[in-house]
Design a protein around this motif. Structure first.
Motif, PDB file in Angstrom:
ATOM      1  N   VAL A  26      -4.476   7.061   2.927  1.00  0.00           N
ATOM      2  CA  VAL A  26      -4.363   6.341   1.595  1.00  0.00           C
ATOM      3  C   VAL A  26      -3.486   4.874   1.735  1.00  0.00           C
ATOM      4  O   VAL A  26      -2.295   5.086   1.815  1.00  0.00           O
ATOM      5  N   GLU A  27      -4.169   3.848   1.542  1.00  0.00           N
ATOM      6  CA  GLU A  27      -3.746   2.563   1.929  1.00  0.00           C
ATOM      7  C   GLU A  27      -4.492   1.447   1.108  1.00  0.00           C
ATOM      8  O   GLU A  27      -5.477   1.705   0.457  1.00  0.00           O
ATOM      9  N   THR A  28      -3.769   0.402   0.995  1.00  0.00           N
ATOM     10  CA  THR A  28      -4.471  -0.652   0.226  1.00  0.00           C
ATOM     11  C   THR A  28      -5.261  -1.435   1.054  1.00  0.00           C
ATOM     12  O   THR A  28      -6.385  -2.225   0.408  1.00  0.00           O
ATOM     13  N   THR A  29      -5.409  -1.388   2.470  1.00  0.00           N
ATOM     14  CA  THR A  29      -6.102  -2.147   3.215  1.00  0.00           C
ATOM     15  C   THR A  29      -7.572  -1.429   3.466  1.00  0.00           C
ATOM     16  O   THR A  29      -7.791   0.006   3.370  1.00  0.00           O
ATOM     17  N   GLY A  30      -8.488  -2.075   2.960  1.00  0.00           N
ATOM     18  CA  GLY A  30     -10.034  -1.714   3.323  1.00  0.00           C
ATOM     19  C   GLY A  30     -10.635  -0.804   2.252  1.00  0.00           C
ATOM     20  O   GLY A  30     -11.770  -0.351   2.241  1.00  0.00           O
ATOM     21  N   ILE A  31     -10.072  -0.529   1.004  1.00  0.00           N
ATOM     22  CA  ILE A  31     -10.458  -0.044  -0.099  1.00  0.00           C
ATOM     23  C   ILE A  31      -9.860  -0.553  -1.448  1.00  0.00           C
ATOM     24  O   ILE A  31      -8.683  -1.169  -1.389  1.00  0.00           O
ATOM     25  N   GLY A  32     -10.686  -0.873  -2.422  1.00  0.00           N
ATOM     26  CA  GLY A  32     -10.109  -0.996  -3.716  1.00  0.00           C
ATOM     27  C   GLY A  32      -9.008  -0.250  -4.267  1.00  0.00           C
ATOM     28  O   GLY A  32      -8.810   0.976  -3.984  1.00  0.00           O
TER      29      GLY A  32
END
Ligand code: FES
Ligand code: FES
Lengths: 768, 165
Positions: free
Chosen positions: A517-523
């Motif tokens: 669960v991270e900010t990179t690669g998904i909105g």
């Protein structure tokens, strides 16, 4: 160890479908100790961070001398206001709070300087060595003076006023109505999650920074952190570290920017963990409230008009106060039909600790007041309090105070009836431990009186007032293995379990990989708050899975020359109903398939000048019945039993649902009888678990679940409503109602303290 | 100030603390020096039980014990509850019961509660509701309201009794 330990949600889950008590995929690492919470993170060459906070609720900073702190052996950085690389302020609704205080501090506990050093002891010594000269000013601590006092902030002391006017203003200007009036107060509650604020920032080779953090909303944190660092958001990468509870207290930034500043300055990983004392100063609390109410009803109990004045103390900075007062105002009268209303809702700025989000979000405070009013009205009418509630219960097709017509489900009468009719299992026991006060302060058994009351409360689900609320998810199916990517913050509520259940329901697979669960690669997935993630991120995951399902079926239909409608996905195979086709899902997805979706709920409108408008998407209602024992002479209280019914739309996972109902009720019991952040002259007096009491297993009664009312909500994924907040809305009101019933006292303030009962009793004795 | 090296026995294994500072709590040393962060740090003042470990078999708050004072004594932490101390090993009864009963939400209270319940069931294999509530009243849980935890204790007790009979 050079790698940060794996974060929480990476891993596999073996779910089955909707409606089953599927186990949490993170339960096993959580019972073995392997699960990495944000305070458990480590990194090679890691430094420790710490924060210097203002001891004064209101002061001008005349000078800061970091020299003596820099000179402490082992110190690597001492940073202040002037070191903030980007925007100096942050905030959820208004950018009114400083990353580090510049020339003014507005609450006791406001961060002034930060330190990085080789050991927590060194950090403490360095913090002690920083010399700050304050010019102390008189704090504004009385919220009722805030609007007329000199502004303590350039944005002024009024954070938001909503003057809601609904229906005919002269509806009550006639003879023959029954009128009751009361003034109520709610103390400041702390979320008291167990996992303290903590995180680890690691400087990256590309000049950016990786932040591993416990939060409720990664993407909004990322945007705020990037702005304060003056950095491109792509260079600020946030990953969710294990979250030890949230309850609203992790919506605002705390140590996020501080950690990144220290890591970027020193070029080394920096970890910070708040102590419990610091945690009480480091996050927002539930707003204390003063509420005046007047209810007018026909002699048969039909509500005619409700007037209310709500004053919430927002503390020094706005946080989410604007949305909290909107909820308090919109739901001020409870889940009842009220044809005419005048509600003046105000939240102000003071030099008290900042307040913001906590489970129930504005509806908790007003529920305590409107339910006290309903009991009062029942007494004035000589009517059964449950009949009075049933008579006025909102139902689909009715209008809310905001003029909005209820188009979805809202089984108010059903939750009241099922809760009231549920048989009580409470018995009277001779065991001293079960008397009010427990064994140590045993109440006299002959003096103990029992009381009982029922309360109802409701609130909105998801974000309101025209907010563009969305969640993004990705479903990838490769070689028969499903991977779900979604930035929804798992804070303990069990969304990680639901992902598996939804995926399994739609794709017929029994194994799901949860991507980090991270900010990179998904909105953005939006916030884990407002009882919104089952609907929003649940909806996103469902839609992504459905798109992938459609693609698999279309592919097999072509390769096997069968109609699409003939194909189903079961147990890892694509099969035709006619029996002619049976393809392994792994084979069908050797060439991977993937879908990205952004899910939005139906749009809402802002409130107009009169607080009117279709501002909310959906609502949920709950009822609690409390049974209490009281020793009136000693003021000791024991909550004997809670019974609850809740409007859930549809149960997605029975055991998790029960966990939300029991856990929320415990926080409601806490607010009713023990929990209060004591603020004196702007300073918190009880910033520890020694002095801020949260319910233990001895304080908590059994929670009987009378009914989970399943009326599928139109437009909601699987018809399910969010269930996290209602349990702590009506529980407090029920407990204090039962205390009133037992003692005959007014008890217009929560938490009810022993002195509130014992002194009032003594006074009543004198008066007699 | 550095301390002289000292030895602890943790989950049956002898370990040496070489670079300790005087005044470090057992909790800090377990978490930060020995790579055993299973014991948690919700208050560090003896009020929440999240740091509970067994010291020579007695349940203590490891945040209140000076690490150096635990020298040459037996420390048992959550990491030692299951044989393998990891995700692949067999779970202890209490661990299994917590998983199955839904007693884990955020899980921050869980390690301390597991130690408290394990200690309780060793002393009292068939505790009544009030005994259980008292035994875990030193362990705060903010998520569950304790309902599923009490259910887990019942299950763990039943599993143990079954295994012993
Ligand atoms: S951390 Fe030791 S009792 Fe709370
Ligand atoms: S599960 Fe979160 S504190 Fe107990």
């Amino acid at each position: 160890m050079s790698e940060v330990r794996a974060t929480q949600t990476r891993g596999r889950t073996r779910p089955s479908g909707i409606g089953e008590s599927v186990r949490r995929p993170d339960a096993i690492p959580k019972v073995t100790g392997a699960f990495a919470f944000s305070s458990d993170l480590r990194h090679d060459r890691m430094l420790w961070g710490g924060t210097l906070r203002s001891p004064h609720p209101s002061a001008r900073i005349s000078s800061i001398d970091v020299g003596p702190a820099v000179a402490v052996t082992g110190v690597h950085a001492v940073l202040t206001h002037s070191d903030v690389p980007g925007r100096a302020t942050f905030g959820l609704e208004h950018l009114d709070q400083s990353v580090l205080a510049g020339d003014v501090v507005r609450y006791a506990g406001e961060p002034v300087a930060i330190v990085a050093a080789d050991h927590p002891d060194t950090v403490r010594r360095a913090l002690d060595a920083i010399q700050v000269e304050y010019e102390v000013t008189e704090p504004l601590v009385d919220p009722s003076r805030a609007e007329t006092a000199t502004p303590i902030h350039p944005d002024g002391n009024l954070i938001r006023r909503i003057h809601l006017r609904h229906g005919d203003p002269s509806a009550a200007d006639r003879e023959g109505l029954v009128t009751v009036e009361g003034t109520y107060e709610v103390g400041m509650q702390d979320q008291a999650f167990l996992g303290p604020e903590s995180g680890l920032a690691v400087p990256a080779a590309d000049g950016g920074v990786d932040l591993f953090i416990a939060t409720q909303w990664l993407h909004v944190d990322r945007d705020q952190v990037a702005d304060c660092l003056g950095m491109d958001p792509d260079l600020v990468r946030l990953t969710l570290a294990g979250v030890g509870g949230a309850f609203g207290a992790r919506e605002d930034l705390s140590l996020h920017v501080h950690l990144c500043m220290l890591a970027l300055y020193t070029g080394r990983p920096v970890k910070m963990v708040y102590s419990r004392h610091e945690s009480f100063h480091g996050h927002v609390h539930r707003h204390p409230a003063r509420m005046w109410y007047r209810h007018h009803a026909e002699p048969d109990g039909t509500l005619v008009r409700v007037e209310a004045r709500l004053l919430l103390d927002g503390g020094a900075y706005a946080s989410s106060s604007g949305a909290v007062i909107a909820n308090a105002t919109c739901f001020a009268a409870g889940p009842y039909r009220v044809p005419s209303a005048d509600v003046d809702g105000v939240v102000v700025r003071t030099n008290n600790p900042p307040c913001g989000a906590m489970r129930g979000f504005g509806a908790v405070q007003t529920c305590m007041a409107h339910e006290a009013q309903m009991d009062r009205l029942a007494t004035a009418l000589d009517m059964d309090p449950i009949d009075l509630r049933l008579k006025n219960a909102l139902a689909p097709g009715d209008r809310l105070l905001t003029g909005q017509v209820l188009t979805g489900t809202l089984p108010v009468a059903e939750v009241i009836r099922t809760c009231a009719e549920h048989p009580s299992a409470a018995v009277r026991s001779d065991e001293p431990m079960t008397r009010p006060g427990g064994a140590g302060r045993t109440a006299d058994a002959d003096h103990v009186v029992r009381g009982e009351a029922l309360a109802v409360g409701f609130k909105n689900l998801m974000f309101s007032e025209g907010f563009d609320d969305s969640s993004a998810a990705r479903c990838e199916l490769r070689d028969g293995v499903v991977t779900i990517t979604c930035a929804c913050a798992e804070v303990g509520q069990g969304f990680v379990t639901l992902i598996g259940q939804i995926t399994s329901e739609v794709l017929g697979v029994d194994e799901v990989v949860l991507a980090p669960v991270e900010t990179t690669g998904i909105g953005s997935a939006g916030s884990t708050s407002a009882s919104r993630q089952s609907w929003m991120s649940g909806g996103a995951v469902q839609k992504a899975c459905e798109e992938v399902r459609a693609a698999v079926v279309a592919r097999v239909a072509v390769t096997h020359d069968v109609p699409v409608d003939d194909l189903v996905l079961v147990e890892g195979r694509v099969e035709s109903l006619s029996g002619s086709v049976s393809v392994d899902l792994a084979e069908a997805t050797a060439e991977p398939l993937s879908a990205d979706v952004v899910y939005r709920h139906a749009p809402t409108s802002p409130l107009d000048h009169d607080g009117q408008g279709d501002a909310h998407v959906s609502f949920a209602v709950s009822a609690h019945r409390a049974i209490v024992d009281v020793d009136p002479d000693l003021g000791l209280v024991r909550v004997v039993e809670l019974t609850t019914s809740q409007d859930v739309g549809r149960v997605l996972n029975p055991v998790q649902a029960v966990g939300q109902l029991e856990g929320g009720a415990a926080q409601g019991v806490g607010l009713a009888v023990m929990e209060e952040v004591l603020v004196d002259g702007g300073r918190i007096r009880n910033a520890s678990f020694t002095d801020y009491l949260v319910p233990t297993a001895l304080d908590m009664p059994p929670v009987e679940i009378a009914a989970l009312i399943e009326q599928p909500e139109p437009g909601a994924p699987f018809g399910a409503k969010g269930i996290g907040e209602p349990p702590c809305i009506s529980s407090t009101a029920a407990v204090v109602g039962a205390l009133r019933h037992a003692t005959g006292l007014e008890l217009a303030r929560v938490p009810v303290r022993p002195a509130d009962i014992a002194l009032a009793e003594a006074q009543a004795g004198v008066d007699r | 100030m550095r301390t002289d090296p000292y030895r602890l026995t943790v989950n049956g294994r002898p370990v040496e603390v070489i670079d300790g500072h005087a005044g470090e709590s057992l909790l800090f040393v377990l978490r930060e020096r020995l790579g055993l962060p299973g014991s948690k740090n919700a208050c560090e003042e003896g009020e929440c039980g999240s740091c509970s470990v067994l010291l020579d078999g007695d349940l203590v708050c490891s945040c209140l014990v000076l690490a150096a004072a635990a020298a040459d004594r037996d420390v048992a932490t959550v990491e030692g509850l299951s044989d393998a101390g990891g995700e692949v090993g067999p779970l202890a009864y209490v661990q299994r019961a917590f998983v199955e009963a839904g007693a884990v939400q955020c899980g921050f209270c869980t390690p301390g509660l597991l130690m408290a319940v394990d200690a309780l069931l060793c002393e009292e294999p068939d505790p009544d509701d009030l005994t259980v509530r008292e035994a875990i009243s030193g362990n705060l849980c903010r998520c569950t309201g304790y309902g599923r935890i009490l259910e887990a204790v019942d299950r763990a007790a039943a599993m143990r009794r079954e295994a012993c009979s």
